[in-house]
Design an enzyme around this catalytic site. Structure first.
Site, PDB file in Angstrom:
ATOM      1  N   ASN A 152     -14.365 -38.850   2.309  1.00 32.88           N
ATOM      2  CA  ASN A 152     -15.036 -39.289   3.537  1.00 32.88           C
ATOM      3  C   ASN A 152     -16.365 -39.977   3.206  1.00 32.88           C
ATOM      4  OD1 ASN A 152     -13.223 -38.421   5.571  1.00 32.88           O
ATOM      5  ND2 ASN A 152     -13.866 -36.299   5.242  1.00 32.88           N
ATOM      6  N   HIS A 175      -5.841 -34.694   7.205  1.00 34.00           N
ATOM      7  CA  HIS A 175      -4.893 -33.757   7.808  1.00 34.00           C
ATOM      8  C   HIS A 175      -5.194 -33.453   9.269  1.00 34.00           C
ATOM      9  CE1 HIS A 175      -7.826 -31.088   5.413  1.00 34.00           C
ATOM     10  NE2 HIS A 175      -8.274 -31.167   6.645  1.00 34.00           N
ATOM     11  N   HIS A 204     -10.748 -39.037  12.605  1.00 34.49           N
ATOM     12  CA  HIS A 204     -11.549 -38.002  13.249  1.00 34.49           C
ATOM     13  C   HIS A 204     -11.844 -38.308  14.716  1.00 34.49           C
ATOM     14  CE1 HIS A 204     -13.269 -36.250   9.205  1.00 34.49           C
ATOM     15  NE2 HIS A 204     -11.958 -36.079   9.357  1.00 34.49           N
TER      16      HIS A 204
END
Length: 439
Positions: A152, A175, A204
């Site tokens: 990230n 995930h 996200h």
């Protein structure tokens, strides 16, 4: 690319030992991958040695006979690679603490700080130099390899890889969609295996667009549960769902950071039970887990490494064997979601088989969802531009467009915060971005 030969898989950042263990358990669970060539790379010799010992024990537990090598030299690890899994965290826990402690002095609250916000911006900026050199090595040493990125901030990193390195076989993996759907299925009382769903958006901050059991829409059942349970209404993602009409695919802790509505208000932090600085606890837990693994291996104790069914092993298995699958991947948009920027990175269903990873076209998002995703991608784009243009002003402009940062600070203080972050991160940033600009 179906093949009868053993695939070569290189782990960059293999010293993320617990995560590497889970991926290896997933890989070796496939009989066709039990003879794979595994090359582990990390710049920390102790962590690398721990990762190698763990890999050998996990292989033995699965009855696998892979060829395992460990390398502090990344180029050696990449030689002959068919797949490269990147999970590097530049600066490790020290840099993460900086991402929280410096903004906190300015009154900026963060929960996770790895995707957007001032923490996400500087996490991206300190990761880009590594991605540029990694991309150059892959282009030279193993140009046909698939780069499967877990590091990230996902959208920033994949956009930077696409624009700075020219690599085309790059997929960002997370995930969040998978586990969100597991959680929703459990909540409404339907086995996950019996649920069908479709999600799309950005990493996200994607959205569950369809949620069904057979031909039945499960959203009304979710609505009834939320109506009966006041504790469910104290979750940020549930609050967002009630107001936007579609469930977000990341946890409440993450979701609160990508909008201006929550972290700037004490009442919302209390109502939604938002844990400020939560990621620092995760960092401490990760260190403790690593040390426990290291000590267990040194004492000859067996590890309890469980598979997690992450997407990377599934992708590798599908490409090697031709087995068709659908996974969620982060890729340059290029028309996949019609009302989001073409150069931005979106998270969409991807079809995988022997020919590779093929993202699917999803059409436009509902207007309210696209509005939030466009703001997210605008901040991301400015961070990438800062690095590509070597332009410090772009860093400040990115922070000014970030919803949570802009909600907390006026422009002058945002620029001062960026100067403080530049000073704190020092030589982790590319040279052209180390210049303070003042307010």
């Amino acid at each position: 690319m179906t093949t009868s030969t053993a695939p070569a898989v290189t782990f960059v950042g293999a010293g993320s030992v617990v995560f590497t263990q889970g991926l290896l358990s997933d890989l070796f669970a496939f009989p066709e991958l039990r003879h794979a060539r595994i090359a582990l790379h990390d710049i920390d010799p102790e962590r690398l040695a721990t990762a190698e010992a763990a890999a050998r024990q996990i292989a033995a537990a699965h009855g696998a006979t892979p060829h395992i090598t460990a390398h502090t030299d990344r180029r050696a690890a990449l030689t002959g690679a068919d797949f490269v899994i990147n999970s590097v965290q530049v600066g490790m826990g020290e840099a993460t603490r900086t991402d929280f402690e410096v903004p906190a002095r300015f009154g900026v609250r963060q929960t996770i700080g790895d995707t957007l916000g001032i923490g996400g911006i500087f996490r991206g900026l300190r990761t880009f130099p590594l991605l540029r050199s990694l991309g150059a090595d892959i282009a030279e040493i193993c140009p046909d390899a698939w780069l499967l990125n877990y590091t990230n901030p996902m959208a920033m990193n994949v956009q930077y890889l696409a624009q700075a390195t020219g690599l085309t076989r790059v997929v960002g993996l997370c995930h969040s969609v998978h586990w969100t759907m597991h959680g929703l299925a459990e909540l409404v009382g339907v086995p996950y295996e019996d649920v069908t769903y479709r999600a799309a958006g950005v990493n996200h901050q994607a959205w569950v667009l369809e949620f069904r059991h057979g031909g039945t829409d499960l959203y009304p059942r979710l609505d009834a549960l939320i109506e009966r349970d006041p504790q469910l209404r104290r979750r940020t993602r549930v609050d967002m769902y009630r107001r936007l009409g579609y469930y977000p695919t990341e946890t409440s802790e993450h979701s609160a950071e990508y909008v201006p509505w929550y972290l700037h208000h004490d009442s919302e932090i209390a109502r939604l039970r938002l844990p400020i600085g939560a990621y620092l606890d995760i960092v401490a837990e990760n260190v403790a887990e690593y040390e426990s693994t290291r000590d267990a291996l040194a004492a000859g104790r067996a590890l309890e490494a469980e598979g997690t069914m992450e997407y990377a092993p599934q992708i590798i298995h599908s490409i090697v064997t031709g087995t068709p699958r659908t996974v969620y991947g982060n890729v340059p948009n290029r028309g996949l979601i019609g009302n989001l920027p073409s150069e931005g990175v979106v998270e969409v269903p991807c079809l995988v088989d022997g020919s590779g990873v093929r993202p699917t076209r999803n059409g436009p998002l509902p207007a309210q969802l696209a509005a939030l995703n466009r703001t997210y991608l605008s901040t991301t784009d400015l961070v990438v531009r800062a690095a590509l243009e070597d332009a410090p002003v772009r860093v400040r402009q990115a922070a000014m467009t970030d919803p949570a940062t802009a909600a907390a600070l006026p422009p002058e203080r945002i620029w001062e915060l960026c100067d403080a972050m530049v000073e704190a991160h020092g030589d982790r940033l590319q040279p052209g971005l180390r210049k303070p600009l003042g307010s």
